[in-house]
Design a protein around this motif. Structure first.
Motif, PDB file in Angstrom:
ATOM      1  N   SER A   1     -26.244  -4.915 -47.510  1.00 14.74           N
ATOM      2  CA  SER A   1     -25.558  -4.049 -46.840  1.00 14.74           C
ATOM      3  C   SER A   1     -25.228  -2.987 -47.191  1.00 14.74           C
ATOM      4  CB  SER A   1     -24.138  -5.066 -46.205  1.00 14.74           C
ATOM      5  OG  SER A   1     -24.579  -6.607 -46.791  1.00 14.74           O
ATOM      6  N   TYR A   2     -24.770  -2.419 -48.438  1.00  6.64           N
ATOM      7  CA  TYR A   2     -24.803  -1.341 -48.881  1.00  6.64           C
ATOM      8  C   TYR A   2     -25.557  -0.351 -49.053  1.00  6.64           C
ATOM      9  CZ  TYR A   2     -19.805  -3.391 -47.801  1.00  6.64           C
ATOM     10  OH  TYR A   2     -18.465  -3.632 -47.873  1.00  6.64           O
ATOM     11  N   PHE A   3     -27.022  -0.706 -49.138  1.00  7.05           N
ATOM     12  CA  PHE A   3     -26.946   0.590 -50.029  1.00  7.05           C
ATOM     13  C   PHE A   3     -28.797   0.302 -49.465  1.00  7.05           C
ATOM     14  CE2 PHE A   3     -24.782  -0.129 -53.117  1.00  7.05           C
ATOM     15  CZ  PHE A   3     -24.408   1.274 -53.758  1.00  7.05           C
ATOM     16  N   GLY A   4     -29.346  -0.738 -48.494  1.00 10.50           N
ATOM     17  CA  GLY A   4     -30.209  -1.404 -48.820  1.00 10.50           C
ATOM     18  C   GLY A   4     -31.196  -1.255 -47.020  1.00 10.50           C
ATOM     19  N   ARG A   5     -30.286  -1.115 -46.309  1.00  8.46           N
ATOM     20  CA  ARG A   5     -30.710  -1.095 -44.216  1.00  8.46           C
ATOM     21  C   ARG A   5     -30.443   0.777 -44.267  1.00  8.46           C
ATOM     22  NH1 ARG A   5     -26.711  -3.822 -41.019  1.00  8.46           N
ATOM     23  NH2 ARG A   5     -28.309  -2.928 -39.207  1.00  8.46           N
ATOM     24  N   LYS A   6     -29.083   0.873 -45.230  1.00 13.48           N
ATOM     25  CA  LYS A   6     -29.235   2.204 -44.918  1.00 13.48           C
ATOM     26  C   LYS A   6     -30.338   2.976 -45.787  1.00 13.48           C
ATOM     27  CE  LYS A   6     -23.725   1.536 -45.082  1.00 13.48           C
ATOM     28  NZ  LYS A   6     -23.015   2.395 -45.739  1.00 13.48           N
ATOM     29  N   SER A   7     -30.861   2.716 -46.810  1.00  9.76           N
ATOM     30  CA  SER A   7     -32.086   3.298 -47.206  1.00  9.76           C
ATOM     31  C   SER A   7     -33.132   3.157 -46.373  1.00  9.76           C
ATOM     32  CB  SER A   7     -31.872   2.886 -49.272  1.00  9.76           C
ATOM     33  OG  SER A   7     -31.271   2.849 -49.699  1.00  9.76           O
ATOM     34  N   VAL A   8     -33.346   2.473 -46.103  1.00  7.29           N
ATOM     35  CA  VAL A   8     -34.698   1.924 -45.427  1.00  7.29           C
ATOM     36  C   VAL A   8     -34.336   2.456 -44.358  1.00  7.29           C
ATOM     37  CG1 VAL A   8     -35.941   0.297 -43.665  1.00  7.29           C
ATOM     38  CG2 VAL A   8     -35.087  -0.184 -45.966  1.00  7.29           C
ATOM     39  N   GLY A   9     -33.608   3.074 -43.304  1.00  6.72           N
ATOM     40  CA  GLY A   9     -32.816   4.215 -42.320  1.00  6.72           C
ATOM     41  C   GLY A   9     -33.320   5.644 -42.562  1.00  6.72           C
ATOM     42  N   LEU A  10     -33.052   5.437 -44.203  1.00  5.91           N
ATOM     43  CA  LEU A  10     -32.801   6.984 -44.283  1.00  5.91           C
ATOM     44  C   LEU A  10     -34.510   7.301 -44.692  1.00  5.91           C
ATOM     45  CD1 LEU A  10     -30.737   8.099 -46.768  1.00  5.91           C
ATOM     46  CD2 LEU A  10     -30.843   8.833 -44.706  1.00  5.91           C
ATOM     47  N   PHE A  11     -35.235   6.221 -44.900  1.00  8.23           N
ATOM     48  CA  PHE A  11     -37.178   6.662 -45.224  1.00  8.23           C
ATOM     49  C   PHE A  11     -37.160   6.827 -44.201  1.00  8.23           C
ATOM     50  CE2 PHE A  11     -40.943   4.140 -45.475  1.00  8.23           C
ATOM     51  CZ  PHE A  11     -41.747   5.196 -46.617  1.00  8.23           C
ATOM     52  N   ILE A  12     -37.277   5.674 -43.165  1.00  3.80           N
ATOM     53  CA  ILE A  12     -37.875   6.138 -41.798  1.00  3.80           C
ATOM     54  C   ILE A  12     -37.575   7.296 -41.039  1.00  3.80           C
ATOM     55  CG2 ILE A  12     -37.981   4.864 -39.056  1.00  3.80           C
ATOM     56  CD1 ILE A  12     -39.240   3.275 -41.281  1.00  3.80           C
ATOM     57  N   TYR A  13     -36.636   7.364 -41.216  1.00  4.85           N
ATOM     58  CA  TYR A  13     -35.848   8.824 -40.442  1.00  4.85           C
ATOM     59  C   TYR A  13     -37.074  10.300 -41.497  1.00  4.85           C
ATOM     60  CZ  TYR A  13     -33.619  14.262 -40.518  1.00  4.85           C
ATOM     61  OH  TYR A  13     -33.367  14.751 -39.605  1.00  4.85           O
ATOM     62  N   GLN A  14     -36.972  10.373 -42.477  1.00  5.88           N
ATOM     63  CA  GLN A  14     -37.831  11.188 -43.650  1.00  5.88           C
ATOM     64  C   GLN A  14     -39.284  11.234 -42.790  1.00  5.88           C
ATOM     65  OE1 GLN A  14     -35.914  13.562 -44.764  1.00  5.88           O
ATOM     66  NE2 GLN A  14     -37.911  13.811 -44.754  1.00  5.88           N
ATOM     67  N   LEU A  15     -39.630  10.039 -43.521  1.00  6.29           N
ATOM     68  CA  LEU A  15     -41.038   9.351 -42.888  1.00  6.29           C
ATOM     69  C   LEU A  15     -41.311   9.849 -41.282  1.00  6.29           C
ATOM     70  CD1 LEU A  15     -44.010   8.244 -43.790  1.00  6.29           C
ATOM     71  CD2 LEU A  15     -43.182   5.926 -42.427  1.00  6.29           C
ATOM     72  N   ALA A  16     -40.563   9.648 -40.401  1.00  6.28           N
ATOM     73  CA  ALA A  16     -40.994  10.182 -38.856  1.00  6.28           C
ATOM     74  C   ALA A  16     -40.371  11.809 -39.014  1.00  6.28           C
ATOM     75  CB  ALA A  16     -40.035   9.242 -38.368  1.00  6.28           C
TER      76      ALA A  16
END
Length: 171
Positions: free
Chosen positions: A145-160
């Motif tokens: 809840s606190y790290f996983g979902r936000k980390s994936v969001g940031l990773f996808i943003y950076q990848l895009a």
């Protein structure tokens, strides 16, 4: 006819989402077609024996399984089939100490049964959120809840962002 199917759905739901293993087997043999399928977000099984094993496993690993039904609806579909849907909150109690871990998993579930013309269930689909499941898991839920979902969001943003710059696409 639809009221009869709603009554069957209520009875089947009450037994399947419980700890009554012997009754689960009987209810599946009575109301499920021999080649019925059971689908959930993480499993797919076919046939009465496989469906029985799935509910036996659930009833075995949890201390208690209870369901609170919110609503039951039905509709007619092609080929003289009916779909009955049950919206319920299902609570699974884990055999863990409550001091360190959350002892109960709660899943809001939509159960859809497709009945054929002989009032046998040919398809059983449980619809629930993997997010809701993971968030209620001991220890893992908090991290997710606190790290996983936000980390994936940031990773996808950076990848895009990197892909866009590689192909010369202006942001």
């Amino acid at each position: 006819m639809s009221e009869d199917l709603k009554d069957i759905a209520r009875e089947v739901h009450a037994i399947l989402y419980s700890k009554r293993k012997d009754e689960q087997q009987n209810i599946i043999r009575t109301y499920y077609d021999t080649n019925a399928v059971l689908e959930e977000p993480i499993i797919f099984v076919k046939g009465q024996d496989e469906i029985i094993r799935q509910f036996f496993f659930t009833a075995t690993i949890f201390i208690s399984v209870t369901a609170e039904i919110y609503s039951i609806t039905d509709s007619m579909i092609a080929g003289n089939h009916h779909v009955v849907s049950v919206d319920a909150l299902i609570k699974y109690r884990l055999p863990l100490k409550p001091i360190l871990f959350r002892q109960e998993i709660e899943l809001r579930t939509i159960t859809k049964w497709e009945f054929n013309g002989q009032n046998k269930i040919v398809r059983h689909e449980d619809i629930w959120s993997i997010k809701d499941l993971v968030e209620t898991l001991p220890c893992v839920g908090w991290i997710y809840s606190y790290f996983g979902r936000k980390s994936v969001g940031l990773f996808i943003y950076q990848l895009a962002k990197n892909i866009r710059s590689c192909i010369g696409y202006d942001v």
